[in-house]
Motif scaffolding. Structure first.
Motif, short mmCIF file in Angstrom:
data_model
loop_
_atom_site.label_atom_id
_atom_site.label_comp_id
_atom_site.label_asym_id
_atom_site.label_seq_id
_atom_site.Cartn_x
_atom_site.Cartn_y
_atom_site.Cartn_z
N LEU A 306 8.23 1.95 6.80
CA LEU A 306 7.23 2.96 7.13
C LEU A 306 6.64 2.78 8.51
O LEU A 306 6.28 3.75 9.16
N THR A 307 6.51 1.56 8.93
CA THR A 307 5.91 1.27 10.23
C THR A 307 6.49 -0.02 10.77
O THR A 307 6.84 -0.91 9.98
N PRO A 308 6.62 -0.17 12.08
CA PRO A 308 7.22 -1.39 12.63
C PRO A 308 6.42 -2.63 12.26
O PRO A 308 5.19 -2.62 12.22
N VAL A 309 7.14 -3.70 11.98
CA VAL A 309 6.49 -4.96 11.63
C VAL A 309 5.60 -5.45 12.77
O VAL A 309 4.54 -6.04 12.55
N VAL A 315 -1.37 -11.67 10.06
CA VAL A 315 -1.25 -12.23 8.71
C VAL A 315 -0.16 -11.52 7.92
O VAL A 315 0.67 -12.15 7.26
N LEU A 316 -0.14 -10.18 8.00
CA LEU A 316 0.88 -9.43 7.28
C LEU A 316 2.26 -9.62 7.91
O LEU A 316 3.27 -9.64 7.21
N TYR A 321 8.07 -12.51 6.29
CA TYR A 321 9.19 -13.45 6.33
C TYR A 321 9.68 -13.84 4.93
O TYR A 321 10.78 -14.38 4.80
N ILE A 322 8.88 -13.60 3.90
CA ILE A 322 9.33 -13.87 2.53
C ILE A 322 9.76 -12.57 1.83
O ILE A 322 9.95 -12.56 0.62
N ASN A 323 9.92 -11.51 2.60
CA ASN A 323 10.30 -10.22 2.05
C ASN A 323 11.77 -9.96 2.36
O ASN A 323 12.14 -9.70 3.51
#
Length: 372
Positions: A306-309, A315-316, A321-323
């Motif tokens: 939906l939106t660039p990392v 924090v998000l 990195y665990i996704n």
């Protein structure tokens, strides 16, 4: 020894066949449970935004003139543009865009100031990464706005600058090109995660879980037998989406189909590991569905779909990195649109492999404790 191996695989085949029968004979009329509104609203508020507050860019200044320096200073001082690279030649542009070091590359020609002083229009070239069309469009608009301000403030008595924009990997600047390939991973994840999370929970609710205690199945048998059908279903869904994108929407495939499916297999295995861990913890199907729907929305929002990392709070961004979906989408986009090779996407495999190495042993350990 050979007889034992054959017997092991025969047991596994029976369990896999049983799982396939359960999956394909089930009417799939699942009750949608209450979703954690608080968590979703927080994630939407922080992560699901199309506002671009940072644009990483690289500059190739062939002019080295005073006017070019002032223009670059205008970009750097805007608060939006962050220079990540200063290039020496045009051959470096490809690697900067491909490695996502910069969303845009601005090239100032050698005769930049000379043309301006001679009252001639002097174009600057802007190359934008079109794999995320909404961000690329916003970046182009910001650059155009800064050029307009620069023309008004600095070039009152000279010819204005012009912009020549080229969008790589999405020449028609269609948002569909960025969204549709991402669905190859995103939609298969939802089905794979749900099926794997319901597998053991269904056994407990139907009262057949205890029957596994008197069978020759080991925890490894159970884990593999319940992992293979969801992976297979996820790959079928990915194939259907892939064919629709390729032939119905006619979005050209640039990369290797083999590499694409290698990435999808790694991605689905990682997702199944998460689903089996949920299934081993849940006491019934209701709990398994609750945990699954609790997890799906954060995975979607923190994937870059939906939106660039890069636009998320730090924090998000760390949490992504665990996704596995973040790296699954990145791999699919780079292989499908960019034509990336394994050496260019190898680091997308690493987080998915690490997650697999954590979740599958965890699920096996939970199965062993449930069966003991």
């Amino acid at each position: 020894m050979i007889q034992r191996v054959l017997s092991w695989f025969q047991y596994l085949a029976v369990l896999v066949r049983k799982e396939f029968l359960v999956i394909f004979s089930d009417p799939a009329n699942r009750i949608v449970l209450f979703a954690p509104v608080l968590i979703q609203s927080l994630l939407f508020g922080y992560a699901a935004t199309y506002d671009v507050n940072r644009v990483d860019y690289a500059i190739l200044d062939l002019s080295h003139s005073q006017t070019a320096t002032e223009f670059v200073a205008k970009l750097d001082g805007s608060g939006i543009f962050q220079r990540t690279a200063t290039l020496e030649n045009s051959q470096q542009i490809t690697s900067v865009i491909n490695n996502r070091e910069a969303l845009a590359v601005i090239t100032i020609p050698q005769d930049f100031e000379q043309k301006l002083t001679q009252q001639q229009a002097s174009p600057i070239q802007v190359i934008v990464d079109g794999r995320n069309s909404s961000t690329a469009g916003a970046a182009g608009s910001y650059i155009a706005s800064i050029v307009q301000q620069f023309n008004q403030q600095r070039l009152k008595n000279t010819a204005p600058l012009n912009i020549e924009t080229r969008i790589w990997y999405n020449p028609n600047h269609e948002s569909r090109w960025g969204i549709m390939p991402s669905l190859i991973a995103a939609l298969s994840m939802m089905q794979t995660l749900l099926l794997s999370s319901l597998s053991v929970a269904r056994e407990r609710e139907q009262g057949t879980f205890d029957q596994l205690l008197v069978t020759p199945y080991t925890p490894v048998h159970i884990m593999i037998g319940k992992a293979l059908p969801p992976i297979f279903v996820g790959l079928i869904q990915s194939t259907i989406i892939f064919l629709i994108i390729l032939f119905w929407f006619q979005i050209p495939m640039q990369g290797s189909i083999g590499l694409l499916y290698l990435g999808l297999i790694s991605f689905n295995v990682a997702v199944v590991g998460v689903g089996l861990s949920i299934s081993a913890i849940a006491l019934n199907m209701q709990q398994a569905m609750f945990f699954t729907f609790l997890l799906i929305m954060p995975l979607m929002l923190l994937s870059g779909l939906l939106t660039p990392v890069q636009n998320m709070p730090q924090v998000l961004e760390i949490a992504t990195y665990i996704n596995p979906l973040r790296f699954g989408i990145d791999l699919v986009l780079r292989v499908y649109l960019e034509g990336a090779e394994f050496s260019q996407v190898k680091y997308d495999f690493v987080p998915m492999i690490i997650l697999t190495c954590i979740t599958l042993p965890l699920a096996t350990w939970l199965f062993r404790n449930r069966l003991s």
